[in-house]
Design a protein around this motif. Structure first.
Motif, short mmCIF file in Angstrom:
data_model
loop_
_atom_site.label_atom_id
_atom_site.label_comp_id
_atom_site.label_asym_id
_atom_site.label_seq_id
_atom_site.Cartn_x
_atom_site.Cartn_y
_atom_site.Cartn_z
N GLN A 58 2.65 1.55 -3.49
CA GLN A 58 1.70 1.92 -4.54
C GLN A 58 1.33 3.39 -4.43
OE1 GLN A 58 -1.57 -0.57 -6.39
NE2 GLN A 58 -2.76 0.56 -4.86
N GLU A 59 1.12 3.86 -3.21
CA GLU A 59 0.79 5.27 -2.99
C GLU A 59 1.93 6.18 -3.43
OE1 GLU A 59 -1.40 8.49 -2.31
OE2 GLU A 59 -2.14 6.42 -2.23
N ASP A 91 0.83 -1.21 0.00
CA ASP A 91 0.00 0.00 0.00
C ASP A 91 0.86 1.26 0.00
OD1 ASP A 91 -2.19 -1.60 -0.01
OD2 ASP A 91 -2.71 -1.31 2.10
N TYR A 92 1.90 1.24 0.82
CA TYR A 92 2.80 2.40 0.90
C TYR A 92 3.49 2.65 -0.44
CZ TYR A 92 6.85 5.27 2.18
OH TYR A 92 7.80 6.25 2.23
N LYS A 100 1.32 8.94 -6.32
CA LYS A 100 1.59 10.35 -6.00
C LYS A 100 2.62 10.94 -6.95
CE LYS A 100 2.93 13.39 -2.17
NZ LYS A 100 3.43 13.44 -0.77
#
Length: 575
Positions: free
Chosen positions: A210-211, A207-208, A215
């Motif tokens: 991919q974010e 999740d980190y 971004k």
């Protein structure tokens, strides 16, 4: 024996140790005035690698510590030696003018240079890519990414250990980042031949990561890049961006896309094959590798692409035929090939120059080269328009000569510019009115003083009148006693000598103030104009990158054509 850190420290050393604690794995170059200093174990290491003198700070005192340093202007000479010796180097700069500082000078680490994260021309090889790889060992697959900060190239892949091993052997990354708990398993599967760095485990979370990617690219999904289903590859790619940020590399506009390395598209060589076929390196000293014999490219980015083509041979029939047809066309149209090659020689490393613009690291000469490269792209476009080959016309459609930018650089920059910004003389006359006036004042000041002297001699009928300067009261008019009765009432007497008197005028004082501040003001204006130019150039990163990719491809195809002509190669039939 290394001195221990004690409580008896100067404010400077307290500041140093604060930065050292934040970057424990890096050699810290600490800017003090005109020098980069290293202390303690760093000083011992630096003196050995660079062959410079090791001394001591505070010798004989409780705070005694080893010291080794070198002049700040020698950074480009010494930094490559430190990095090539396997050192991670944190560069700590003075963030304010020491003359203006109240107390200890404000400092900060502005860059952390590692083997895989550098754009210094003397650290990386011009004709080779410099990849930072990230490897993540997932439950079923292994994710891998390759990022070259000097060009903006960003690729990912996912698969079993055999496939990833072939990728690592083919791309030869300068540095690999791995999760701390996975280091032993990484070495077990891929060996210890790679320079690697362990990163905190929490970074390698899907999740980190991919974010981080969403971004950076400003998208809501990774579907457009074709990597949305490669969960382990996403982890490796996101951790690479995290690593760059941690190393103080935040200007990353030139990393505009991320692509998937398609396993089915290429023939994959293992390390044994690449070594035995001597594809990239000869097996014997003094021998020649295949790449040395075949690579006739004219540009650095063409050479980098050529190496990639060599270690990743195509498997798709249509793409192979497209390359062969284009090479055949260039072999038959030698006049066009020669003219295109002549223009390619003028382009230089367009890909890395535009990346430096994004990184805010491009120097004036590189910007000048960018202008020359765009002029050459313009000529190349015109030459390609004369072709009727569909593959060449397809490449032509992708070229953007950036006429507006090219014209701006041609008009606004001097024909010869310095390497360093602070040397001045970057911008042409007419770009800034105040700059033109100040240059006239600073560089033609003597003529101005002569004009005043002649004018005042004629006005006062004092033929012996002269203008001079001293550090006590600046510029002055000197009149011999014979003519002192002719001195106008508005002149202000400043000094009486045995045979003469000295005066100042409002005009001279005003001129003095202007000329004394002209040089620093010129510097300020040129810095502002350069910053504005860099901001303007940032809007052209994507089209210039596109140009560099097209030029690299064209360069490779022309290289093949030149080789075919030289060695009388015949076009093969592919089925």
């Amino acid at each position: 024996m290394t001195a221990k850190i004690t409580d008896i420290q100067t404010p400077l050393m307290k500041q140093y140790h604060g930065f050292k604690q934040k970057h424990p794995g890096a050699l810290l170059l600490f800017r003090v005035g005109d020098f980069y200093e290293t202390f303690g174990e760093d000083a011992i290491t630096t003196s050995k690698i660079l062959g410079i003198v090791l001394t001591k700070r505070g010798a004989g005192s409780p705070s005694e510590i080893e010291l080794a340093g070198f002049p700040y202007h020698s950074l480009d000479s010494y930094l490559p030696k430190l990095v090539r010796a396997g050192q991670r180097v944190a560069i700590c700069e003075q963030l304010e003018d020491p003359k203006q500082a109240k107390g200890i000078v404000k400092r900060g680490v502005t860059e952390l240079v590692t083997p895989g994260v550098t754009y210094n021309d003397k650290v990386i090889e011009t004709r080779h890519s410099n990849y930072l790889a990230a490897v993540y060992l997932g439950n079923e697959n292994i994710g891998c990414s390759f990022l070259d900060i000097s060009t903006g190239e960003f690729m990912v892949a996912q698969g079993n250990s055999g496939y990833i091993d072939k990728l690592l052997n083919g791309f030869k990354p300068s540095e690999i980042i791995v999760s701390k708990p996975q280091v032993k398993e990484f070495i077990r599967q891929f060996g210890d031949k790679y320079y690697h760095f362990a990163v905190d485990d929490w970074v390698f979370q899907h999740d980190y990561c991919q974010e981080k990617l969403l971004k950076h690219f400003g998208t809501v999904t990774l579907k457009g890049f074709g990597i949305h289903e490669l969960s382990d590859a996403i982890v490796s790619a996101g951790s690479s961006l995290h690593y760059l940020e941690q190393n103080h590399h935040t200007n990353l506009q030139h990393i505009t896309a991320i692509s998937r390395i398609d396993e089915d598209k290429y023939v994959w060589f293992d390390a044994f094959t690449i070594r035995n076929l001597e594809v990239l390196k000869p097996s014997q000293p003094g021998g020649s590798a295949l790449v040395d014999i075949l690579d006739k490219t004219k540009t650095p980015m063409g050479s980098r692409l050529f190496k990639k083509w060599l270690v990743l041979p195509l498997k798709e029939l249509a793409l192979i035929k497209e390359r062969l047809d284009t090479v055949e066309y260039f072999v038959k149209n030698r006049d066009l090939s020669n003219k295109l090659n002549d223009q390619l020689k003028l382009i230089g490393d367009l890909e890395r120059i535009i990346s430096k613009v994004s990184l805010q690291r491009a120097n004036p000469r590189e910007i000048m080269q960018l202008g020359r490269a765009l002029e050459a792209v313009k000529v190349i476009s015109a030459l390609m328009e004369s072709s009727n080959n569909p593959h060449i016309l397809k490449l032509l459609d992708l070229l953007n000569p950036c006429h507006v930018l090219s014209e701006k650089l041609r008009k606004e920059m001097q024909s010869e510019v310095p390497l360093l910004i602070h040397k001045g003389g970057i911008f042409a006359e007419g770009v800034d009115t105040e700059l033109d006036d100040l240059r006239h004042l600073a560089f033609k000041g003597k003529d101005y003083l002569v004009d005043i002297q002649i004018r005042e001699q004629e006005r006062t009928s004092i033929p012996s009148l002269k203008i001079a300067f001293n550090s006590v009261f600046g510029y002055y008019l000197e009149v011999t006693n014979t003519h002192k009765d002719k001195v106008p009432p508005e002149w202000i007497r400043k000094q009486t000598l045995t045979n003469a008197e000295r005066y100042i005028t409002e005009e001279l004082k005003h001129y003095e103030e202007k000329i004394l501040t002209a040089e620093s003001r010129i510097h300020e204006i040129e810095l502002r104009l350069y910053a504005e130019l860099m901001a303007y150039l940032s809007d052209f990163i994507a089209p210039v990158q596109q140009n560099s990719h097209v030029i690299a491809r064209l360069d490779c195809l022309l290289s093949f054509a030149g080789l075919a002509i030289e060695n009388k190669y015949v076009k093969p039939e592919i089925n």
